[in-house]
Design a protein around this motif. Structure first.
Motif, short mmCIF file in Angstrom:
data_model
loop_
_atom_site.label_atom_id
_atom_site.label_comp_id
_atom_site.label_asym_id
_atom_site.label_seq_id
_atom_site.Cartn_x
_atom_site.Cartn_y
_atom_site.Cartn_z
N GLY A 520 0.82 -1.20 0.00
CA GLY A 520 0.00 0.00 0.00
C GLY A 520 0.85 1.25 0.00
N VAL A 521 0.21 2.39 0.30
CA VAL A 521 0.85 3.71 0.19
C VAL A 521 1.10 4.33 1.56
N GLY A 522 0.03 4.52 2.35
CA GLY A 522 0.17 5.12 3.67
C GLY A 522 0.86 6.47 3.61
N ILE A 523 1.81 6.67 4.54
CA ILE A 523 2.64 7.88 4.50
C ILE A 523 4.00 7.58 3.89
N GLY A 524 4.33 6.30 3.74
CA GLY A 524 5.68 5.93 3.33
C GLY A 524 5.94 5.93 1.84
N LYS A 525 4.89 5.76 1.01
CA LYS A 525 5.11 5.61 -0.43
C LYS A 525 4.44 6.71 -1.26
N LYS A 526 3.96 7.76 -0.60
CA LYS A 526 3.25 8.79 -1.36
C LYS A 526 4.13 9.45 -2.41
N GLU A 527 5.41 9.57 -2.12
CA GLU A 527 6.30 10.27 -3.06
C GLU A 527 6.45 9.52 -4.37
N TYR A 528 6.12 8.22 -4.39
CA TYR A 528 6.25 7.44 -5.61
C TYR A 528 4.94 7.33 -6.40
N LEU A 529 3.86 7.84 -5.84
CA LEU A 529 2.54 7.60 -6.43
C LEU A 529 2.41 8.20 -7.82
N VAL A 530 2.85 9.44 -7.99
CA VAL A 530 2.74 10.09 -9.30
C VAL A 530 3.59 9.37 -10.33
N THR A 537 -3.80 10.65 -13.20
CA THR A 537 -4.51 9.66 -12.40
C THR A 537 -4.55 10.06 -10.93
N VAL A 538 -3.43 10.56 -10.41
CA VAL A 538 -3.39 10.98 -9.01
C VAL A 538 -4.32 12.17 -8.79
N GLU A 539 -4.36 13.09 -9.74
CA GLU A 539 -5.28 14.23 -9.60
C GLU A 539 -6.73 13.77 -9.61
N LEU A 540 -7.03 12.76 -10.43
CA LEU A 540 -8.38 12.20 -10.42
C LEU A 540 -8.71 11.60 -9.06
N MET A 541 -7.75 10.91 -8.46
CA MET A 541 -7.95 10.34 -7.12
C MET A 541 -8.22 11.45 -6.11
N LYS A 558 -2.76 10.33 4.38
CA LYS A 558 -2.41 9.04 3.84
C LYS A 558 -2.75 8.98 2.34
N VAL A 559 -2.01 8.21 1.60
CA VAL A 559 -2.19 7.94 0.17
C VAL A 559 -1.97 9.18 -0.67
N ILE A 560 -2.91 10.13 -0.64
CA ILE A 560 -2.80 11.30 -1.52
C ILE A 560 -2.88 12.61 -0.77
N GLY A 561 -3.08 12.59 0.55
CA GLY A 561 -3.19 13.83 1.31
C GLY A 561 -1.85 14.46 1.55
N SER A 562 -1.88 15.64 2.15
CA SER A 562 -0.63 16.31 2.52
C SER A 562 0.04 15.51 3.62
N ARG A 563 1.36 15.63 3.72
CA ARG A 563 2.10 14.83 4.69
C ARG A 563 1.69 15.17 6.11
N VAL A 564 1.50 14.13 6.91
CA VAL A 564 1.13 14.30 8.31
C VAL A 564 2.34 14.75 9.11
N GLN A 565 2.17 15.76 9.94
CA GLN A 565 3.24 16.20 10.82
C GLN A 565 3.33 15.23 12.00
N GLN A 566 4.41 14.49 12.08
CA GLN A 566 4.57 13.52 13.16
C GLN A 566 5.32 14.18 14.32
N VAL A 567 4.95 13.81 15.53
CA VAL A 567 5.55 14.47 16.68
C VAL A 567 6.67 13.66 17.31
N GLN A 568 6.84 12.42 16.89
CA GLN A 568 7.88 11.61 17.51
C GLN A 568 8.48 10.66 16.49
N HIS A 569 9.80 10.61 16.42
CA HIS A 569 10.50 9.70 15.53
C HIS A 569 10.85 8.44 16.30
#
Length: 571
Positions: A520-530, A537-541, A558-569
């Protein structure tokens, strides 16, 4: 402009029943008393209409046009105001009020609401991947579709994000919390098998049922059917649908994006409940709305019930064989797949993976720490299985394979196969205190041997421990980079980038590289989606997402949204 137009078209039919209707919230259905009156066919006879003067008709027409334009303008203005390009979420105080209302709503169910700190943390982080995480504000445990509807409506009232949580086995941060607060929807209590239709080869269940439990139930009831999608052992049906899962059986049965999910009951962001289609095996009616939610990862709706397709159980057995290097192993796979024998699965485990299994695996076997293939054969009887084994043994021998072992009975076959299913967890134990960056590259089988071979050489040069396992029969492999600190994270990013570009170079011009094979995509693979799907296709999504979830509350970032700001690594 495109966004506003699409949102209008998606909601206009149910918002406005006549040009005289006022613009109303897209999140509230109008009550019957608020509906525009229907024109009666009995209040005026034809003669009275025909006697209207031309001037009167013109005036009435003009009034209708003006009021229609006014209604359209009001609705258009409302849609634009209600759907900001950047979603606006509730404050911390709104989150607190939402939690209090959730507690009151579910006061008669003490297990429905959790604000326990450990519970919030465990639902917002994962030890199985390297992605940063965030705790949720509250974890909800619904038991039925109606519960989910109530939670969605409260979340909408206070503009609080909703993050679905299924089996917790995903590897790309699909269930990470949102930085401003959010409601985690844990579906584990919705774990019932509702109906089994043996004659129709299908089954209706809730989303929290584990696929392995379904197969165990069918076996215990003497029903000779099973559900063939087999990702992580504890994965559940809701998460499997939502990520478009795959697994070892994909060589023979395909993935979650095939026809294994016949329909789904879904709670939309509006609180409306839909069923995507009927239970019949096939339908050509309209859009395939079931597949709209397959792979959406909870960004479009919350799945609360699923009808899955089953298939007959056929005799199987397992064989294992070792190779001097991974290139020869993957070259053997290519020839085996073209031989026409009854193959259900072909799994690759490299020498480092075999070392991990020897050290931390649950099997009593001690394996040669060499690049290894596991074959699962399928046939109608023992004779066909033995013949398939004979053909494969001859093929692998030509590629330097040695130690070919054909399971002598069902128990030995099960023991051999459990070795592969537990490989990830054994590999994670290789480096104490590490997190895994699990890659997910899929290429045509003909290109797999060179890609894996070159990737192993590259990994060895970095000093990062990275065992490789994968579904060699369909060209999909995973390198699990075990990283302990920020410096190793930086190195891992460079390695993954080189892996991706190496794959592109191998098949340049074929457009066959997949960066998202099955995780899947989640937050980890969004940069490869386009790059994988194309910008259009991504714009249609994104357009579909804005139309169905205009407030952006469902699994944001997730998937196509803006990156989530995470508070802890994690490091």
């Amino acid at each position: 402009m495109l966004r506003t137009t699409v949102i209008k078209s998606a909601y206009r039919a149910r918002q406005l029943s006549s040009p005289f209707s006022n613009a109303i919230s897209i999140y509230n259905r109008r009550s019957p008393s608020a509906q525009s009156p229907r024109f009666s066919t009995t209040t005026a006879s034809k003669p009275s209409i025909l006697t209207l003067s031309g001037q009167t008709i013109i005036l009435l027409s003009a009034a209708s046009l003006i009021s229609g334009f006014a209604g359209y303008s009001l609705a258009n203005r409302h849609d634009t105001e209600a759907v900001p390009r950047k979603p606006q979420y509730g404050s911390r105080e709104d989150c607190t009020r939402a939690v209090e209302e959730l507690k009151k709503t579910f006061a008669d169910d003490e297990d429905a609401v959790s604000t326990n700190a450990d519970d919030l943390y465990s639902h917002g982080f994962s030890v199985n991947d390297h992605h940063p995480g965030t705790s949720h504000t509250v974890v909800m445990y619904p038991t039925c579709t109606d519960n989910v509807v109530k939670i969605v409506k409260i979340a909408t009232k206070y503009r609080i994000p909703i993050i679905p949580y299924s089996g917790g086995t995903s590897l790309e941060g699909q269930f990470r919390g949102y930085s401003s607060g959010g409601i985690c929807l844990d579906m584990s209590r919705m774990n019932k098998i509702i109906e089994i239709h043996e004659a129709d080869s299908d089954l209706v269940c809730q989303p929290g049922v584990c696929w392995s439990d379904i197969n165990d139930t069918l076996h215990d009831q003497g029903i000779p059917l099973f559900f063939p999608l087999d990702p992580a052992p504890t994965a559940t049906i809701g998460g499997m649908l939502s990520t478009g899962c795959s697994g070892t059986n994909a060589v023979r049965y395909g993935t979650g994006k095939a026809e294994w999910f016949l329909n789904a009951t879904v709670v939309l962001p509006s609180g409306e409940v839909i069923k995507t289609r009927r239970r019949s095996r096939k339908s050509s009616a309209g859009f395939d709305t079931t597949k709209l939610f397959i792979g959406a990862e909870g960004t479009l709706g919350i799945v609360t019930e699923v009808t899955i397709r089953l298939t007959p159980v056929l005799p199987t057995t397992v064989a294992v064989v070792h190779f001097p290097d991974v290139r020869k192993a993957t070259e053997a796979v290519r020839e085996v797949m073209l031989s026409g024998v009854g193959i259900q699965c072909v799994e690759l485990m490299d020498d480092l993976c075999m070392h991990a299994l020897n050290k931390y695996g649950q099997s009593e076997n001690s394996w040669p720490e060499k690049d290894t293939l596991l074959f699962k054969f399928q046939g109608h009887d023992q004779a066909s299985l033995s013949e398939s084994g004979r053909v494969v043994e001859e093929i692998v021998a030509r590629h330097g394979g040695f130690g070919f072992k054909f399971a002598k009975d069902d128990q030995q076959a099960a023991d051999l196969w459990s070795t592969r299913k537990n490989a990830l967890y054994a590999c994670l134990a290789l480096v104490n205190g590490s997190r895994a960056w699990s890659t997910d590259v899929c290429v045509p089988v003909s290109k797999l041997s060179e890609l894996v071979y070159e990737t192993k050489k590259d990994l060895a040069s970095t000093g990062i421990v990275a065992p490789i396992a994968g579904h060699a029969g369909d060209g999909n492999f995973h390198a699990s980079l075990l990283i302990r600190n920020e410096e190793e994270l930086r190195i891992a990013k460079d390695v993954v980038s080189r892996m991706v570009h190496r794959a592109i170079a191998l098949i340049i011009g074929t457009l066959s590289i997949l960066f998202l094979g099955e995780h899947g995509v989640g937050i980890g693979k969004k940069e490869y989606l386009v790059e994988e799907l194309g910008a259009g296709t991504v714009e249609l999504m994104k357009t579909v997402k804005r139309a169905i979830d205009p407030l952006g509350l469902f699994n944001p970032g997730k998937v196509i949204g803006s990156r989530v700001q995470q508070v802890q690594h994690p490091f």
